[in-house]
Design a protein around this motif. Structure first.
Motif, PDB file in Angstrom:
ATOM      1  N   TYR A  10     -36.010 120.063-102.781  1.00 33.36           N
ATOM      2  CA  TYR A  10     -34.612 119.690-102.973  1.00 33.36           C
ATOM      3  C   TYR A  10     -34.158 120.006-104.401  1.00 33.36           C
ATOM      4  O   TYR A  10     -33.042 120.477-104.622  1.00 33.36           O
ATOM      5  N   ARG A  11     -35.020 119.737-105.361  1.00 31.25           N
ATOM      6  CA  ARG A  11     -34.651 120.018-106.752  1.00 31.25           C
ATOM      7  C   ARG A  11     -34.326 121.497-106.929  1.00 31.25           C
ATOM      8  O   ARG A  11     -33.334 121.858-107.573  1.00 31.25           O
ATOM      9  N   LEU A  74     -34.746 109.115-102.210  1.00 28.45           N
ATOM     10  CA  LEU A  74     -34.655 109.577-100.828  1.00 28.45           C
ATOM     11  C   LEU A  74     -35.808 108.989-100.022  1.00 28.45           C
ATOM     12  O   LEU A  74     -36.963 109.352-100.211  1.00 28.45           O
ATOM     13  N   HIS A  75     -35.488 108.061 -99.137  1.00 29.53           N
ATOM     14  CA  HIS A  75     -36.494 107.482 -98.256  1.00 29.53           C
ATOM     15  C   HIS A  75     -36.761 108.436 -97.091  1.00 29.53           C
ATOM     16  O   HIS A  75     -36.017 109.405 -96.875  1.00 29.53           O
ATOM     17  N   GLN A  76     -37.797 108.145 -96.338  1.00 23.34           N
ATOM     18  CA  GLN A  76     -38.063 108.931 -95.139  1.00 23.34           C
ATOM     19  C   GLN A  76     -36.864 108.838 -94.210  1.00 23.34           C
ATOM     20  O   GLN A  76     -36.336 107.772 -93.954  1.00 23.34           O
ATOM     21  N   TYR A  79     -31.613 112.596 -96.113  1.00 20.08           N
ATOM     22  CA  TYR A  79     -31.610 114.015 -96.470  1.00 20.08           C
ATOM     23  C   TYR A  79     -30.274 114.410 -97.099  1.00 20.08           C
ATOM     24  O   TYR A  79     -29.291 113.640 -97.083  1.00 20.08           O
ATOM     25  N   LEU A  80     -30.253 115.607 -97.668  1.00 22.81           N
ATOM     26  CA  LEU A  80     -29.076 116.162 -98.311  1.00 22.81           C
ATOM     27  C   LEU A  80     -28.594 117.376 -97.520  1.00 22.81           C
ATOM     28  O   LEU A  80     -29.385 118.097 -96.921  1.00 22.81           O
ATOM     29  N   TYR A  81     -27.281 117.573 -97.555  1.00 28.54           N
ATOM     30  CA  TYR A  81     -26.722 118.750 -96.896  1.00 28.54           C
ATOM     31  C   TYR A  81     -25.585 119.291 -97.739  1.00 28.54           C
ATOM     32  O   TYR A  81     -24.750 118.537 -98.242  1.00 28.54           O
ATOM     33  N   SER A  82     -25.549 120.602 -97.908  1.00 27.96           N
ATOM     34  CA  SER A  82     -24.516 121.258 -98.698  1.00 27.96           C
ATOM     35  C   SER A  82     -23.678 122.148 -97.795  1.00 27.96           C
ATOM     36  O   SER A  82     -24.211 122.984 -97.066  1.00 27.96           O
ATOM     37  N   ILE A 107     -27.090 111.733 -96.738  1.00 28.64           N
ATOM     38  CA  ILE A 107     -27.220 111.078 -95.431  1.00 28.64           C
ATOM     39  C   ILE A 107     -28.446 110.170 -95.414  1.00 28.64           C
ATOM     40  O   ILE A 107     -29.524 110.560 -95.875  1.00 28.64           O
ATOM     41  N   GLY A 108     -28.287 108.978 -94.871  1.00 35.90           N
ATOM     42  CA  GLY A 108     -29.418 108.060 -94.711  1.00 35.90           C
ATOM     43  C   GLY A 108     -29.762 107.258 -95.943  1.00 35.90           C
ATOM     44  O   GLY A 108     -30.877 106.712 -96.033  1.00 35.90           O
TER      45      GLY A 108
END
Length: 270
Positions: A10-11, A74-76, A79-82, A107-108
C-alpha cells in the motif's frame, strides 16, 4: 492488523499515486473512524499537500507539507481504493479524501483508525514499538535476543508484535516453511543454524511478498493487476491437503497455541 507486506505494498501504491497531490476535500461518513472537527479539516487538511508516505511499524503515515501526519491503521478486512466518483468501490467508505478528480476511499475502518497527529505525537506513539524486521540494526544476534524470554512455539513468537512487528499468521507459516522449521517447534529447542535460517527467511519471504503485491483480496484501483499476487506463490498457508513443492508430501494443518498452522511434515521435520 494487516501484515507488513500488505502495508508496504500500500505504501508503494500510495507513493506512486498521491505523493505531491493536494487535498481538496474530505468526506467523513463515520465520525468514529476519523475523529476530527470541520474546523480542523478546513484549517489543517484542505489545501495541504502529501509530501510522502511512510510505513512505520503497523501504521501508514501520510506526511503533509504543513508538518502534520495522517496516521492510518488497517485491520484485517479493511482496504484502500483509488478512483473517480464513477469508479467508487462496492462497499461504503468510512472516509473519502479527494485530490481533485481522484478520490482515496478508506473502507472497513474502525474506531480511530485514521488520526491527525503532530510529528511529536507520532514519535510518542511509536516510542515503545518493537523493531521493524527490515531495520538495519536488527542483526542476527539481536534477532535471536528478541526471542530470548520466549518458551512457546516459534510461530506464536514470530507473530508477537512485542518481539518484532509486521508478521502475522500467513507469513509466520511461510517463514517457517522457508527455514524448514516446524511452526510448533519450541523456542529453546532451536539451534543456531535454525535461527539463522529463520532470520534469512524473514527477510526473503517479506521482501518477496511485497514485490508480488502481498495477499490482499481487493484491488487498489480499476487497473490494478498486482495486489494479491503473492497469494498464488504461498507454499503452505491455507494449502492443507495440497502437495508440497519441495518434498512432494501433503501439506498438513495443525493447532499451534490455538491458531491454525500449515506445514509440510517431510520438509519441516524439526
Amino acid at each position: 492488523m494487516q501484515e507488513l507486506p500488505e502495508l508496504d505494498h500500500y505504501r508503494n501504491l500510495l507513493a506512486d499515486n498521491f505523493s505531491g497531490a493536494q487535498i481538496t476535500a474530505i468526506d467523513i461518513r463515520n465520525e468514529k473512524a476519523f475523529q476530527v472537527s470541520e474546523e480542523t479539516i478546513t484549517r489543517e487538511l484542505i489545501g495541504s499537500i502529501v509530501w510522502y508516505i511512510e510505513r512505520r511499524s503497523k501504521y501508514l503515515l501520510f506526511h503533509l507539507d504543513n508538518g502534520r501526519r495522517l496516521r492510518l491503521s488497517l485491520h484485517q478486512g479493511a482496504y484502500l481504493y483509488s478512483g473517480s466518483e464513477e469508479e467508487r468501490p462496492g462497499k461504503a467508505a468510512q472516509v473519502q479524501i479527494r485530490f481533485g478528480s481522484r478520490i482515496l476511499y478508506f473502507i472497513g475502518l474502525r474506531l480511530n483508525d485514521l488520526q491527525l497527529l503532530s510529528a511529536r505525537e507520532v514519535e510518542e506513539q511509536l516510542a515503545t514499538h518493537s523493531p521493524d524486521p527490515f531495520h538495519k540494526q536488527l542483526t542476527l544476534d539481536r534477532f535471536i535476543e528478541r526471542f530470548a524470554r520466549k518458551r512457546g512455539p516459534i510461530k506464536s513468537a514470530l507473530m508477537d508484535q512485542s518481539v518484532i512487528t509486521g508478521i502475522g499468521t500467513v507469513y509466520s507459516d511461510e517463514i517457517c516453511y522457508s527455514a524448514a522449521v516446524r511452526p510448533d517447534t519450541k523456542i529453546p529447542d532451536l539451534s543456531r543454524e535454525q535461527w539463522e535460517g529463520l532470520y534469512n527467511s524473514v527477510h526473503k519471504i517479506l521482501k518477496e511478498a511485497v514485490s508480488f503485491g502481498g495477499t490482499g483480496e481487493h484491488p487498489f484501483s480499476a487497473d490494478d493487476t498486482v495486489t494479491g499476487g503473492y497469494a498464488a506463490r504461498l507454499h503452505v498457508y491455507n494449502r492443507e491437503g495440497q502437495t508440497c513443492s519441495e518434498s512432494g508430501a501433503v501439506v498438513e494443518k495443525i493447532d499451534v497455541s490455538g491458531r491454525a498452522a500449515y506445514y509440510c511434515p517431510e520438509y519441516q521435520k524439526s
